[in-house]
Enzyme design. Structure first.
Site, PDB file in Angstrom:
ATOM      1  N   CYS A  17      43.077  43.106  -3.896  1.00 54.37           N
ATOM      2  CA  CYS A  17      42.044  43.569  -2.979  1.00 54.37           C
ATOM      3  C   CYS A  17      41.061  42.415  -2.789  1.00 54.37           C
ATOM      4  O   CYS A  17      40.405  42.000  -3.759  1.00 54.37           O
ATOM      5  CB  CYS A  17      41.336  44.770  -3.596  1.00 54.37           C
ATOM      6  SG  CYS A  17      39.915  45.343  -2.652  1.00 54.37           S
ATOM      7  N   ASN A  18      41.002  41.886  -1.582  1.00 58.28           N
ATOM      8  CA  ASN A  18      40.101  40.759  -1.316  1.00 58.28           C
ATOM      9  C   ASN A  18      38.639  41.167  -1.498  1.00 58.28           C
ATOM     10  O   ASN A  18      37.826  40.400  -1.996  1.00 58.28           O
ATOM     11  CB  ASN A  18      40.291  40.259   0.120  1.00 58.28           C
ATOM     12  CG  ASN A  18      41.672  39.688   0.371  1.00 58.28           C
ATOM     13  OD1 ASN A  18      41.866  38.485   0.383  1.00 58.28           O
ATOM     14  ND2 ASN A  18      42.657  40.560   0.573  1.00 58.28           N
ATOM     15  N   GLY A  58      35.190  48.376   1.298  1.00 60.33           N
ATOM     16  CA  GLY A  58      34.521  47.481   2.250  1.00 60.33           C
ATOM     17  C   GLY A  58      33.137  47.930   2.675  1.00 60.33           C
ATOM     18  O   GLY A  58      32.350  47.131   3.192  1.00 60.33           O
ATOM     19  N   CYS A 112      42.714  40.992   4.035  1.00 62.90           N
ATOM     20  CA  CYS A 112      42.619  42.318   3.431  1.00 62.90           C
ATOM     21  C   CYS A 112      44.054  42.734   3.184  1.00 62.90           C
ATOM     22  O   CYS A 112      44.910  42.604   4.079  1.00 62.90           O
ATOM     23  CB  CYS A 112      41.936  43.298   4.385  1.00 62.90           C
ATOM     24  SG  CYS A 112      42.064  45.019   3.845  1.00 62.90           S
TER      25      CYS A 112
HETATM   26  N1  DGL Z   1      42.564  46.327   0.539  1.00 60.96           N
HETATM   27  C1  DGL Z   1      41.238  45.900   0.381  1.00 60.96           C
HETATM   28  C2  DGL Z   1      41.058  44.402   0.606  1.00 60.96           C
HETATM   29  O1  DGL Z   1      41.980  43.629   0.437  1.00 60.96           O
HETATM   30  C3  DGL Z   1      40.051  46.632   0.912  1.00 60.96           C
HETATM   31  C4  DGL Z   1      40.065  47.875   1.658  1.00 60.96           C
HETATM   32  C5  DGL Z   1      38.787  48.705   1.504  1.00 60.96           C
HETATM   33  O2  DGL Z   1      37.831  48.519   2.264  1.00 60.96           O
HETATM   34  O3  DGL Z   1      38.786  49.524   0.596  1.00 60.96           O
HETATM   35  O4  DGL Z   1      39.985  43.961   0.895  1.00 60.96           O
END
Ligand code: DGL
Length: 281
Positions: free
Chosen positions: A84-85, A53, A198
């Site tokens: 992962c969004n 992020g 997320c």
């Molecule tokens: N799990 C991740 C998402 O869905 C992102 C987390 C990160 O910042 O690495 O965005």
């Protein structure tokens, strides 16, 4: 004699490679494990580059392609899931061009939230990168133009989910502060649905539920993604053998930090047989 990758593809159970920057994509695995019995999961966490992020778009494009090229070559998955969004809203089309397997992305569930809101106001809780992405603007324009959409980006919540999965305490007053913008008294209409945009955040769902001043419906993409994967296996004509319990691989590009609590949480998420590998690249 078959080349080893073809040999591997012929002998292993139907395989999904699930990718995230850290442990967030395990929330998607939970849905896959409960809806798609017989599937083997190769989970790849690029935690050497965690968190995504806060990284630049150029860095992420290059890094994600590099890691996935190697992992897909090694495991020959039938389907790749970008759980992962932050990554999906950036690199989905690059990956679809680069790989010759179906690529399923996880993006914020704006559409179902906008279709079902009673108040006309929805929240989006995601990383700071995801809330600002052009992809997200487009989702809002396409599906939620009739709604007020309150966007909150938090990298702290991502870290809290990582810690929680290793047995860390979650501080409720910190959660209340993170959620405060959704409940600001000056909003035109009250928020009734919050999209967990997320994949780390559904891991903290029960804690989040305790920290809102009014009842909220939380919307994430886990079950929709699991159903999509089932549909893709059907379209590939790959049958799932529900009688087998495959050995899943959980792989980290950095240190796994796999303590006792982590093993327990993995079991609670539905992993029965699994191996953890770290420092994979
Ligand atoms: N799990 C991740 C998402 O869905 C992102 C987390 C990160 O910042 O690495 O965005």
């Amino acid at each position: 004699m078959l080349p080893s990758s073809i040999n591997e593809a012929a002998q292993r159970p139907p395989t999904v490679l699930v990718f995230d920057s850290g442990v967030g994509g395990l929330s998607i695995c939970q849905s896959i494990l409960s809806h798609c019995l017989g599937v083997r999961i190769i989970y790849v966490a690029d935690n050497a580059s965690f968190p995504y992020g806060t990284k630049s778009e150029d860095y992420l494009r290059h890094r994600i392609a590099t890691v996935l090229r190697v992992q897909c070559e090694q495991y020959q998955p039938d389907i790749l899931v970008i759980a992962c969004n932050t990554a999906s809203t950036l690199v989905l089309s690059d990956l679809r061009g680069m790989l010759n397997i179906p690529v399923v992305g996880v993006v914020p569930a704006i559409k179902p939230a906008a279709e079902s809101t009673q108040t006309g106001a929805i929240g989006l809780l995601a990383t700071s990168a995801t809330v600002q992405r052009h992809y997200t603007d487009q989702l809002v324009a396409d599906f939620a133009a009739h709604c007020d959409v309150i966007r909150v980006g938090s990298s702290r919540l991502v870290e809290m989910a990582e810690q929680y999965l290793r047995g860390g305490e979650v501080n409720n007053s910190e959660l209340t502060d993170i959620l405060a913008a959704f409940f600001c008294p000056t909003l035109n209409r009250p928020v009734d649905k919050i999209v967990l945009g997320c994949t780390h955040f559904p891991l903290l769902r029960s804690q989040l539920e305790r920290c809102t001043p009014q009842p909220i419906v939380w919307i994430d993409s886990g079950n929709a993604i699991a159903k999509r994967i089932k549909g893709v296996f059907d379209s590939l004509d790959i049958a799932l053998d529900v009688s087998i319990a495959p050995i899943h691989h959980i792989r980290f590009t950095g240190a796994a930090k796999a303590n006792e609590a982590f093993y327990q949480r993995l079991t609670q998420l539905g992993f029965q047989n699994f191996e953890i590998e770290e420092q994979i690249s």
